[in-house]
Design a protein around this motif. Structure first.
Motif, PDB file in Angstrom:
ATOM      1  N   HIS A 482       0.834  -1.198   0.000  1.00 55.38           N
ATOM      2  CA  HIS A 482       0.000   0.000   0.000  1.00 55.38           C
ATOM      3  C   HIS A 482       0.875   1.257   0.000  1.00 55.38           C
ATOM      4  N   GLN A 483       0.406   2.251  -0.718  1.00 52.23           N
ATOM      5  CA  GLN A 483       1.090   3.544  -0.753  1.00 52.23           C
ATOM      6  C   GLN A 483       0.011   4.619  -0.842  1.00 52.23           C
ATOM      7  N   VAL A 488       0.656  -0.530  -4.903  1.00 54.34           N
ATOM      8  CA  VAL A 488       1.760  -0.489  -5.860  1.00 54.34           C
ATOM      9  C   VAL A 488       2.271  -1.921  -6.053  1.00 54.34           C
ATOM     10  N   SER A 577       0.795   1.378 -10.259  1.00 49.15           N
ATOM     11  CA  SER A 577       0.060   1.986  -9.146  1.00 49.15           C
ATOM     12  C   SER A 577      -1.422   1.982  -9.494  1.00 49.15           C
TER      13      SER A 577
END
Length: 727
Positions: A482-483, A488, A577
């Motif tokens: 997670h970003q 991602v 992404s």
């Protein structure tokens, strides 16, 4: 009363597919030189479960393959055969065949019967081609060949005594054991259930079935098989003692009540032993030196003070571990239910409507006096919190772990690397990271193409790597994490990296506008052009120039972006992404004239009101705005959709800086309304596809607001002039 079994077919299909996937995962991870016994047992259990389920539904084609597969696995896990890479290849091939047969029953797809026959013959030849290890010291003194033939082909007769179980469990066990041969059931005087099973099965087959319901230590399995060839006089005496001198078994077949009573009494005496017969076989709880339940009649003639055979002890311990693992799996299964995806989608849609209704109520109450309507306002606030929690909980139902995608690749990497003559170590990270089911299904094809490209183009041949001072085994990794509000996914290899000169030369030969002054990032983006490929030879793996452009287009359609990082001689990393879900997104409400639009928050960098001096006009190219030294193209939203704006001078309105695919642009609007979470509605299915619009949502006042497709907007920004590019 007859039971309609068709209602259970879908459950069987789903469970079998999961078992096949688990079997493949274990086979790919197994160490051929030192296989883990637990892994071998798990593979065997998967094959046995598939065989049992297929037999229940009368799918004999699956049972034919799984029976041979199970027999070979049984020999390997017992140590009668040494596991080899040929075995693993044959098991993986059998898994593919079983999957093909399963799809044939479920989807009515064609089944290659030649492939089925070849897989079955391969398993049979492997099963007969190895010489079993000699039996351990202290085992039954019967010629190994005769005993092995009896186990595999001759009819075995087992008497199985269970502890007190419910009628339902007893019936379930009787049905499962009935798949192994002819079975009869009786109730002993002390309330125990006793089965008599005759067929070409082994003691481990019985343990594997019964261990799902009863503890292996609480059951007794007595082998009453007459071994062929004829035993020695001492063995015959011991066998007659165990079988009641030949009197009790024939009496069981008579129909007379007196005969049956006599047989039951004799059998009861045999079980109690009276110090002479089967008491040597019965496990004694609490005694470490008690012989195991698997002890043969000839072993019972040994002095009681001798320690039990090590192989028997190991077999008993393995059976107990299997029973514990099966019980754990059973408990885990009862904590989940299977629900159709259409029901989940319907639930998500209803929650989306609830979110909209809650927003309407909140907007209505904003006009009320908070002092006079304090209790109402508190209730609305509570409703808002509960709606938000409900929304997050329901959305999590659609979330699936990335392992659903990652588990497809180890087999593909193994097969493709073998085909190309390369050595590749495949590793995954973040398999537990969750993503929306709709996105997971659409990300499989792009990732497949990227992984194949890394294997074919990225990782070098072993001799090339060795000459470059690298390990002969290349490393290919697939990771997810997670970003912010995105996930991602990265595909990385330690191969030769992208060749800048070759990419530029290929682009020039195809008439693409390139120059040597282009940055690396701009050069890497050239490989996403349609028909672009640097492969010198077209193979069935790659080289036709199709794929990478489709990858980028599919990722962009999901609201995602693709980024490439590469260093010559060190490898390449391709990063994708994606938003976590397509159903609900965080958006910024903007206003142009009287219209309100939604900007996905993930694309928004900042918003500002520029000075008049920072806005410049470029002849024939429209206007640009200077932001911290960079000149960004200015996109007037009112020109795109032919709206009468409040402001035509950017210095009087608001400029929102957007970023997508590494490019930035400034969107000129009238004002910012606010930030909110919106439920995305598909505009194409309800109306038609509108260029520049990715969807729609319903606002709190009941009005419809369009969601702007930022990626398409920025891709077309260079064409903007005084007219709408979407006209």
């Amino acid at each position: 009363m007859t039971i309609d079994m068709s209602q259970f077919f879908q459950v069987f299909f789903d469970e079998t597919e999961e078992l096949l996937a688990e079997m493949e995962k274990l086979l790919l991870a197994i160490d051929v030189d030192a296989p883990d016994v637990e892994d071998l047992n798990a593979i065997f259990r998967a094959a046995h479960s598939i065989k049992g389920g297929a037999g229940t539904f009368g799918l004999t084609d699956l049972t034919d393959v799984t029976h041979v597969l199970e027999s070979l696995l049984d020999k390997i896990r017992k140590g009668e055969m040494t596991l080899s890479s040929e075995h693993v290849d044959a098991f993986l091939n059998a898994k593919d065949v079983l999957k093909m047969q399963l799809d044939g029953h479920r989807l009515q797809t064609p089944v290659d019967q030649d492939a089925v026959a070849n897989a079955r013959m391969l398993l049979l030849s492997l099963s007969q081609g190895e010489v079993p290890h000699p039996p351990p010291t202290g085992a039954l003194d019967v010629p190994a060949r005769a005993h092995h033939a009896d186990v595999e082909g001759g009819p075995h007769r087992f008497r199985i005594v269970l502890p007190a179980v419910s009628d339902r469990d007893a019936e379930a066990l009787q049905a499962e054991l009935g798949l192994l041969g002819q079975i009869s059931r009786a109730q002993t005087a002390d309330g125990h259930v006793e089965f008599t099973l005759q067929g070409g099965c082994s003691r481990d087959d019985i343990l594997a079935i019964c261990s799902f319901i009863v503890d292996a230590d609480d059951m007794q399995i007595h082998d009453e098989t007459v071994v062929v060839p004829a035993p020695s006089p001492e063995q015959q005496a011991a066998q007659e003692a165990a079988q009641g001198y030949g009197f009790f078994e024939p009496l069981e077949n008579f129909a007379g009540p007196d005969a049956r009573a006599a047989a039951e009494k004799a059998a009861q005496e045999a079980r109690q032993g009276y110090g002479f017969f089967d008491n040597m076989e019965l496990p004694v709880r609490g005694r470490e030196d008690a012989p195991a339940a698997e002890t043969r009649p000839a072993e019972a003639a040994q002095p009681p003070q001798h320690a039990p055979d090590a192989a028997a002890q190991e077999k008993k311990a393995a059976a107990k571990r299997e029973a514990e693992k099966a019980a754990h799996a059973h408990n885990a299964e009862t904590t989940s239910i299977r629900v159709g995806i259409e029901k989940v989608d319907q639930l998500i849609n209803l929650v989306g409507e609830l979110v909209i209704t809650q927003a309407m109520i909140e907007q209505r109450t904003n006009t009320l006096d908070p002092i006079l309507h304090e209790r109402l306002m508190a209730s609305v606030n509570q409703l808002t919190r509960n709606t938000r929690d409900l929304q997050e909980a329901v959305m999590s139902i659609r979330m699936m772990p990335m392992d659903y995608v990652f588990s497809r690749f180890p087999r593909m990497v193994r097969d493709l690397a073998g085909k190309l003559g390369k050595r590749i170590e495949f590793v995954t990270q973040g398999a537990a990271t969750e993503l929306d089911k709709g996105l997971i299904e659409r990300i499989v094809d792009p990732l497949t193409h990227l992984v194949r490209n890394s294997i074919d183009h990225g990782i070098e041949m072993p001799e090339v790597r060795r000459a470059a001072g690298k390990n002969e085994t290349g490393r290919l990794s697939l990771s997810a994490g997670h970003q912010g509000g995105n996930i991602v996914i990265e595909v990385s290899d330690d191969g030769g990296g992208l060749n800048r000169e070759r990419i530029l030369a290929k682009a020039q030969s195809q008439g693409m506008p390139v120059s040597d002054s282009m940055s690396d990032d701009e050069v890497w983006q050239l490989i996403f052009a349609p028909g672009f490929s640097t492969a010198e030879v077209v193979t069935d793996v790659s080289g036709r120039g199709v794929g990478m452009d489709v990858v980028k287009r599919n990722i962009a359609a999901m609201g995602g972006v693709v980024d490439i990082r590469s260093a010559k001689g060190f490898g390449t990393t391709i990063s994708i992404s994606l938003p976590l879900t397509l159903a609900i997104l965080d958006g910024m409400s903007i206003k142009v004239g009287e219209e309100i639009y939604i900007l996905p928050l993930g694309y928004v960098v900042e918003s500002l009101q520029p000075d008049p001096a920072d806005v410049k006009e470029i002849s024939g190219q429209g206007r640009v705005v200077k932001v911290r030294g960079d000149y960004l193209p200015l996109i007037p939203l009112y020109q795109m959709f032919d709206i009468t704006p409040r402001f035509t001078d950017p210095s009087e309105g608001i400029v929102v800086i957007l970023e997508s695919e590494g490019r930035k642009a400034a969107l000129f609007i009238d004002e910012l309304v606010g930030q909110q979470q919106v439920v995305v509605k598909n505009l194409e299915s309800n109306y038609r596809k509108v260029a520049g619009i990715s969807g729609a949502t319903i606002l709190g006042d009941g009005g419809v607001s369009l969601i702007i497709d930022v990626a398409a907007l920025l891709r077309s920004s260079r064409q903007l002039a005084d007219e709408s590019i979407f006209s």
